[in-house]
Design an enzyme around this catalytic site. Structure first.
Site, PDB file in Angstrom:
ATOM      1  N   SER A 184      12.937   3.943   3.222  1.00 55.14           N
ATOM      2  CA  SER A 184      13.466   3.144   3.795  1.00 55.14           C
ATOM      3  C   SER A 184      12.712   1.610   3.575  1.00 55.14           C
ATOM      4  CB  SER A 184      13.204   3.553   5.357  1.00 55.14           C
ATOM      5  OG  SER A 184      11.732   3.621   5.807  1.00 55.14           O
ATOM      6  N   GLY A 185      11.716   1.467   2.902  1.00 58.21           N
ATOM      7  CA  GLY A 185      11.221   0.255   2.592  1.00 58.21           C
ATOM      8  C   GLY A 185       9.744   0.453   1.931  1.00 58.21           C
ATOM      9  N   LYS A 186       9.289  -0.718   2.143  1.00 60.36           N
ATOM     10  CA  LYS A 186       7.724  -0.596   1.645  1.00 60.36           C
ATOM     11  C   LYS A 186       6.733  -1.035   2.570  1.00 60.36           C
ATOM     12  CE  LYS A 186       9.355  -2.689  -2.925  1.00 60.36           C
ATOM     13  NZ  LYS A 186       9.152  -3.913  -4.037  1.00 60.36           N
ATOM     14  N   VAL A 187       5.558  -0.698   2.553  1.00 55.23           N
ATOM     15  CA  VAL A 187       4.564  -0.925   3.575  1.00 55.23           C
ATOM     16  C   VAL A 187       3.436  -1.971   2.952  1.00 55.23           C
ATOM     17  CG1 VAL A 187       2.759   0.180   5.170  1.00 55.23           C
ATOM     18  CG2 VAL A 187       4.897   1.375   4.665  1.00 55.23           C
ATOM     19  N   ILE A 244       0.804  -1.385  -0.093  1.00 55.95           N
ATOM     20  CA  ILE A 244       0.014   0.108   0.139  1.00 55.95           C
ATOM     21  C   ILE A 244       0.676   1.204  -0.003  1.00 55.95           C
ATOM     22  CG2 ILE A 244      -1.982  -1.064   0.909  1.00 55.95           C
ATOM     23  CD1 ILE A 244      -1.035   0.078   3.908  1.00 55.95           C
ATOM     24  N   LYS A 298       5.750  -2.519   7.771  1.00 54.86           N
ATOM     25  CA  LYS A 298       6.867  -1.697   7.328  1.00 54.86           C
ATOM     26  C   LYS A 298       8.196  -2.679   7.211  1.00 54.86           C
ATOM     27  CE  LYS A 298       8.637   1.841   8.907  1.00 54.86           C
ATOM     28  NZ  LYS A 298       8.975   3.365   9.267  1.00 54.86           N
ATOM     29  N   ASP A 314      10.259  14.636  12.425  1.00 54.22           N
ATOM     30  CA  ASP A 314       9.640  14.841  10.901  1.00 54.22           C
ATOM     31  C   ASP A 314       7.971  14.907  11.028  1.00 54.22           C
ATOM     32  OD1 ASP A 314       9.636  14.556   8.354  1.00 54.22           O
ATOM     33  OD2 ASP A 314      10.043  12.253   8.047  1.00 54.22           O
ATOM     34  N   GLY A 332       8.567   3.908   0.583  1.00 53.03           N
ATOM     35  CA  GLY A 332       9.367   5.176   0.748  1.00 53.03           C
ATOM     36  C   GLY A 332      10.683   4.974   0.715  1.00 53.03           C
TER      37      GLY A 332
END
Length: 1022
Positions: free
Chosen positions: A705-708, A700, A723, A826, A703
Site C-alpha cells: 500500500s505504500g512506503k514508510v 525504512i 506511511k 491480519d 509494502g
C-alpha cells in the site's frame, strides 16, 4: 490452604442453615409453584443456558432437584449455583424475587455489564461469587447496602477505578476477593474495619502507588493476605506482627523496602511467606517461631547477612528461595536435614563454604540451584536419594572433586550445569545416558576421560570446552541425533573426524577448536542443514576444504584457521552469507571467492601466502598485478581526459541545480497549500515538518500500500513513522478502503498495546498516516530477520513472553472492550511493533473490520491475511469473526516459543508442523527454540506452546476467546520460569488439549491449586 477452604465452608454452611431455619413456619404453607415460576422466568432472562434445560415445571421431580438449585429443609430455594453455565446475559432483577435466597454463585461465566446493583434487593444474601466474568466499571459507592454478606468474590473481572471506602462497612465479611481486575485507583484503609475478615485477596491490580495501611494490622482474624503486584511502596507496618492468625502472606512483586519485620517470623500459624521481587534490605531474622512454614520465598531483594541456622528447624519447609540477594557466609549444615525440603535455590549471592553434605538425603529433592556463589568443597553425594531431582545447577563456584556417582542412576534428572568450577576426574559413565537428561554442561573444569558411544536419547546440549578430555570422537556419535549444541573446544581430542559426525541433522553449534584432530574433513558435511556455527580452528586438519560447506543454508560463523588445509577455496562459498569467516594460517591457494573479496574480510585470510585477491586487501597478493602494469601509461592519458570532462560536467550540473531549485521552491509553496492535516492526538509538528523530510534516505520500509518513512520532529531525537498511501492509479479503490479503515479504527481507539495514530495528512493523490515511532521495529525483524543476519538471539524468553502478553492485551481490548468489536484480520509478527523497551503494540489496521452486530460473523468479499497465519475456515466460508484473529495470534505464540517462522519454506505451515509434533507424541521440549530452553523457563514455555496449539485448532469453536487467552498468559506470568524462580506447581494441561471444552474448563478448579501456592489463577488439570 485446603484447611482454609474447609474453615471457610465451616463458616458458610452453618450460616446457610441458620437462614433456612429462621424462615417462619407460617410461610411454608404458601404454594411453592410461585418459586418455580420465578426460576423459569430467570432461566429465560439468562438466555436459556444449556445447563438449565432440565428445568421443567411439568416434571415429577421437585424444583429442589433442578440443576443449580439448593433448597432449605422446608423446600424453599436458598441457593443458586450457576457456576460454569456459559451465561452471557446480565443479572436480572428477578433473581431477588426468591425471598429466601442466601447463596449466589455465578462464577466462571461470560456475564457482562456493571456491578449488579439489582442484588441489593436480595435482603438475606450471605454468599456472592461473581468471579471470572466480564463485569466492567467501578464498584458502586453504595455497595455497603449488601450488609448481610459474609463472602464476596469479584476476582478476575474488569472492574476499574477505586475500591470504595464504604466496603469497610460490610462488617459481616469473612472473605473479600478483588484480585486480577483493572483497578487503577486506590484501595481504602477502611478495609481494616472488617474485624471478622479471614481472607483478603487484591493481587494483580494496577493500583496507584500506595503504602500498606496501618489499619490492616488490626485484622486479627485474617488468615490470607494476598496483594502481589499491586504497586505497594514503603515498609511493612510494624503492627503486622499482630496478625496472629495469618497463614499465608503474599506481598511479592511490589516496591516494598526497608527491613522485613522480625515479628513476621514469630507468627506461629504462618505457612507460606512470599516477599520476592521487592527491595527489602537488612538480614533475615535469626529468631523464627513460625514452625508451620512450608514455603519461604525472599528472592530478588537486597537482603544481606547470613542464612540463619534456625531455618533448619522448620521441619515442614518444602521451598527455600533466597536467590538474587547479597547474602554471604555458609549454608547451615542443619538445612540438609530438613525432611520435607524439595526446592533449594540460593543462586546469585555471595555465599561460600561447603554445601551441606546431607542435602537431598533426607527428602525428595527436586531443585538444587546454587550457581554464581563462592562455594568450595564437593557436591553433596545423595542429592537424588529421593529419585525426584530435576536439575543440578552449580556453575560459577569453586567446587572441586568429581560428579557425584549417584547422579548416574537419577532418571528424573533433566539438566546438569557444573561449568566454571574446579571439578576433576572422569564423568560417571552412566551420567551420559540418564534417561531424561537434556543438557550436560561441564565446560571450564579439569575433567578427563573419553566420549561415550551412546548418550541419552533426549540430550540436546553437551558443553565440554576447556577440560582434559582425550581420545577420538566415537563412531556411535551417529546416534546422537537430537544434539543441537556440541562444544568441546580446548581439550586433548585427537584422530580423524569420523564421517558419522555428519549424521547430526539438528546440530546448530559445533565447536571442536583447540584440539589435535587430523585427517581430512568429511565431504558429507552438507547434511548439517541447521548448523549456524562451525569452529574447527587450531587442529591438524589437512586436505581441501569440502565444497559441501558452501551448501549449508544457515551457516553464519565459520572458523577453520590454524590448520593445514590446502587447495583453493571452493567457489560454492559465494552462496554463504557469513557474519564471521576465518581461514587464516593454512596453505590455501588461488583466488578468494568474490563474495569475500572486500575489506570487510581483510583478516579472514592471514598467513596464506599463495592466496590472492582482486580488491585492495592489504595482506594478499593482487591477482591482476601484471595486467595493471601494462595499462599504466594509457591510464594516465585517460585520467586527464576524465578530469577535463568532469569539470565541464560539474559546471553544467551546478547551473541546472540552480534553475531546478528556484522552480522547486515555487512548486513546494503551491503543493503545501493542497495538504490538510487532521490530528487524533496532540501533536507538536505541522505538515511542513513531515513533507519536507520525506526523502528516500529516510525510508525504512515499503509494502503493497505504500512506503514508510522515519522522520525527526524535534531537536531531542523524537521521531514519527509516516506511511504514505498513494491513492491515484490502479490500486485507488483498495488503497482508499485500507486508508479509511485505518483512520476509522485507530482514530477512535486508545490502548497502550495498540500503536498510536497521531494524525493523517491528505492531498488529492496521496495520503499520509503519521504514527508513533517504534524503535525496535517489528517482532518479525527481532525474532527472525535479526537472528538470520546477526546469528544470535535478540529476544530472550522474558522479552518474548512480555511481547505475547502485550499483544494479547491489545487484541483482547479490540475484541471485548470496543463497542462494536473490531477484528484485525491480519495479525502476524510483522504487524506487532516493539518500542524502545520491547513493549508490543498491534499495528496495520488496513484490513480490520468492525463487527456492527456483536457476536455475529461478518461476510468478507475476499480472503484477508497473510500466508501461514490464515485460519483454515477461510477455505470454505467467507464468514469471519474474532476467532480468525485468535488463530493468527496462536501462530504468533508458536513463533515466539519455537523461534520458527510461520512459513519457513517447508510443506506445512508452522501450526500444522506444531500439531504434527504434538500428535506424534514427541517431547514438547524438542519443538521449543533451542536458544532459550533453560530449565527455569521450561514450564512457562510449555504452557505457551500448548496455548498456541489450542488457538490454532481447526474448528473456530474449539479456540479460546482472546480474553481467555489473556487470562492464561497472566496466570502463566506468575510461573517461576518467567519470574526467575521455580515454585512447585503442577501445570500439566496436556489432557485438556484433546478436549474441545478446554478453554471453558481451564478456569474451573484453578482456584483450589492457587490457594496452595501463591493464590494466582493457575491452569490446572482438574
Amino acid at each position: 490452604m485446603n484447611e482454609l477452604v474447609e474453615r471457610t465452608n465451616i463458616l458458610i454452611i452453618p450460616l446457610v442453615f441458620f437462614f433456612i431455619f429462621s424462615i417462619p413456619f407460617s410461610v411454608i404453607s404458601q404454594s411453592l409453584t410461585s418459586e418455580a415460576t420465578i426460576l423459569l422466568k430467570l432461566k429465560q432472562e439468562f438466555g436459556n443456558p444449556e445447563a438449565l434445560q432440565a428445568w421443567n415445571i411439568s416434571s415429577s421431580s421437585s424444583l429442589c432437584n433442578w440443576p443449580g438449585i439448593s433448597c432449605s429443609v422446608d423446600g424453599y430455594v436458598s441457593a443458586l449455583i450457576f457456576k460454569e453455565m456459559d451465561i452471557i446475559k446480565e443479572i436480572p432483577g428477578t433473581i431477588c424475587e426468591l425471598k429466601n435466597l442466601t447463596y449466589i454463585d455465578l462464577s466462571y461465566n461470560l456475564i457482562p455489564g456493571n456491578f449488579p446493583t439489582v442484588l441489593y434487593n436480595c435482603s438475606k444474601l450471605v454468599y456472592l461469587d461473581l468471579s471470572q466474568n466480564y463485569f466492567v466499571g467501578t464498584i458502586p459507592l453504595d455497595v455497603n447496602r449488601l450488609n448481610t454478606l459474609r463472602f464476596i468474590d469479584l476476582g478476575a473481572n474488569n472492574f476499574t477505578g477505586d475500591v470504595p471506602g464504604v466496603i469497610g462497612n460490610l462488617r459481616e465479611l469473612r472473605s473479600l476477593n478483588l484480585y486480577s481486575n483493572l483497578f487503577n485507583g486506590s484501595f481504602p484503609e477502611e478495609i481494616g474495619n472488617l474485624e471478622n475478615l479471614v481472607e483478603l485477596k487484591m493481587a494483580y491490580n494496577g493500583f496507584l502507588n500506595s503504602k500498606l495501611p496501618q489499619s490492616f494490622g488490626k485484622l486479627s482474624k485474617l488468615e490470607v493476605l494476598w496483594m502481589a503486584e499491586t504497586n505497594l511502596v514503603g515498609e511493612i507496618p510494624g503492627n503486622f506482627t499482630n496478625l496472629s492468625s495469618l497463614v499465608q502472606l503474599d506481598l511479592s512483586s511490589n516496591y516494598l523496602e526497608g527491613k522485613i519485620p522480625d515479628g513476621l517470623f514469630l507468627l506461629k500459624n504462618l505457612s507460606n511467606l512470599y516477599l520476592y521481587k521487592n527491595r527489602f534490605s537488612g538480614s533475615i531474622p535469626s529468631v523464627i517461631e513460625a514452625f508451620s512454614l512450608s514455603e519461604i520465598d525472599l528472592s530478588m531483594n537486597n537482603l544481606t547477612g547470613t542464612i540463619p541456622e534456625v531455618i533448619g528447624k522448620l521441619q515442614n519447609l518444602e521451598l527455600l528461595n533466597l536467590f538474587k540477594n547479597q547474602l554471604h557466609g555458609e549454608v547451615p549444615a542443619i538445612i540438609g536435614k530438613i525432611p520435607s525440603l524439595k526446592h533449594f535455590k540460593v543462586f546469585k549471592n555471595n555465599l561460600s563454604g561447603i554445601l551441606p553434605p546431607e542435602l537431598g538425603f533426607h527428602s525428595k529433592f527436586e531443585s538444587f540451584e546454587v550457581s554464581d556463589n563462592h562455594f568450595s568443597g564437593e557436591l553433596p553425594e545423595n542429592m537424588c536419594a529421593g529419585g525426584t531431582l530435576l536439575g543440578v545447577v552449580a556453575f560459577s563456584n569453586n567446587l572441586i572433586g568429581g560428579v557425584p556417582k549417584s547422579l548416574q542412576t537419577c532418571d528424573s534428572l533433566l539438566t546438569v550445569q557444573l561449568y566454571n568450577n574446579n571439578f576433576s576426574g572422569e564423568v560417571p559413565s552412566g551420567l551420559w545416558s540418564v534417561k531424561n537428561l537434556t543438557s550436560l554442561m561441564l565446560s571450564n573444569n579439569s575433567f578427563t576421560g573419553q566420549l561415550p558411544e551412546k548418550i541419552a536419547g533426549n540430550l540436546t546440549r553437551i558443553e565440554l570446552s576447556n577440560n582434559k578430555f582425550s581420545g577420538g570422537i566415537p563412531g556411535g556419535v551417529s546416534t546422537w541425533t537430537r544434539l543441537v549444541v556440541f562444544e568441546a573446544s580446548n581439550n586433548l581430542f585427537s584422530g580423524n573426524l569420523p564421517v558419522e559426525l555428519t549424521n547430526l541433522p539438528q546440530v546448530i553449534t559445533l565447536n571442536l577448536d583447540g584440539n589435535s584432530f587430523s585427517g581430512v574433513l568429511p565431504s558429507e558435511i552438507s547434511s548439517w542443514k541447521s548448523i549456524s556455527k562451525l569452529n574447527l580452528a587450531r587442529n591438524k586438519l589437512s586436505g581441501p576444504i569440502p565444497r559441501a560447506i558452501g551448501y549449508l543454508p544457515r551457516l553464519l560463523d565459520l572458523d577453520l584457521s590454524e590448520n593445514q588445509l590446502s587447495g583453493e577455496i571452493p567457489p560454492e562459498f559465494n552462496q554463504l552469507r557469513l557474519i564471521t569467516l576465518n581461514l587464516s594460517s593454512n596453505q590455501l591457494t588461488g583466488k578468494i571467492p568474490h563474495e569475500f573479496d572486500s575489506m570487510a574480510y581483510e583478516n579472514s585470510f592471514l598467513n596464506n601466502p599463495n592466496l590472492c585477491a582482486t580488491s585492495s586487501i592489504s595482506n594478499l597478493k593482487d591477482c591482476n598485478a601484471k595486467a595493471r602494469e601494462s595499462k599504466k601509461m594509457s591510464s594516465r592519458i585517460l585520467a586527464i581526459i576524465v578530469v577535463l570532462s568532469v569539470v565541464v560536467f560539474l559546471f553544467s550540473i551546478c547551473m541546472t541545480l540552480f534553475l531546478v531549485r528556484n522552480y522547486r521552491r515555487k512548486k513546494l509553496k503551491h503543493d503545501l497549500e493542497s495538504w490538510k492535516l487532521t490530528s487524533f492526538q496532540r501533536v507538536d509538528f505541522t505538515e511542513v515538518n513531515i513533507l519536507s523530510s520525506m526523502s528516500d534516505s529516510n525510508m525504512i520500509g515499503s509494502g503493497g500500500s505504500g512506503k514508510v518513512y522515519k522522520i525527526s520532529i524535534g531537536q531531542e531525537g523524537d521521531f514519527v513513522a509516516v506511511k504514505k498511501i498513494r491513492t491515484k492509479g490502479m490500486l485507488d479503490y483498495k488503497s482508499e478502503q485500507e486508508f479509511l479503515a485505518e483512520v476509522q479504527i485507530l482514530g477512535s481507539i486508545r490502548h497502550a498495546n495498540i500503536v498510536k495514530l497521531l494524525c493523517c495528512i491528505a492531498s488529492d493523490d496521496s495520503k499520509l498516516l503519521v504514527y508513533e515511532y517504534m524503535e525496535n521495529h517489528s517482532l518479525d525483524k527481532c525474532l527472525h530477520v535479526a537472528k538470520q543476519r546477526l546469528g544470535k538471539m535478540v529476544l530472550d524468553w522474558s522479552k518474548r513472553f512480555e511481547i505475547a502478553l502485550g499483544a494479547a492485551q491489545g487484541l483482547c481490548y479490540m475484541h471485548h472492550d470496543c463497542i462494536p468489536p473490531i477484528i484485525h484480520r491480519d495479525v502476524k509478527s510483522s504487524n506487532i511493533l516493539l518500542d524502545s523497551e520491547f513493549k508490543a503494540k498491534i499495528a496495520d489496521f488496513g484490513l480490520a473490520k468492525i463487527l456492527f452486530k456483536e457476536n455475529q460473523p461478518n461476510t468478507m468479499s475476499a480472503i484477508a491475511g497473510s500466508f501461514g497465519y490464515i485460519a483454515p475456515e477461510y477455505g470454505y466460508t467467507t464468514k469471519v469473526n474474532v476467532k480468525t484473529d485468535v488463530y493468527s495470534f496462536g501462530v504468533v505464540l508458536l513463533e515466539l516459543v519455537t523461534g520458527r517462522e510461520a512459513n519457513d519454506g517447508d510443506d506445512a505451515s508452522l501450526a500444522e508442523w506444531a500439531w504434527k509434533q504434538y500428535g506424534e507424541g514427541k517431547p514438547i521440549e524438542q519443538a521449543l527454540d533451542k536458544e532459550i530452553t533453560e530449565p527455569a523457563h521450561m514450564e512457562g514455555m510449555t504452557i505457551v506452546f500448548k496455548l498456541g496449539l489450542k488457538c490454532t485448532s481447526a474448528l473456530p469453536s474449539s479456540r479460546p476467546s482472546m480474553k481467555e487467552v489473556l487470562q492464561i498468559l497472566r496466570n502463566c506470568k506468575r510461573l517461576d520460569g518467567h519470574e526467575g524462580m521455580s515454585r512447585s506447581v503442577s501445570l500439566d494441561i496436556a489432557p485438556l488439549l484433546a478436549d474441545d471444552r478446554y478453554f471453558s474448563n481451564y478456569k474451573r478448579g484453578s482456584k483450589k491449586r492457587s490457594d496452595q501456592t501463591d493464590s494466582s489463577l493457575f491452569i490446572s488439570s482438574e
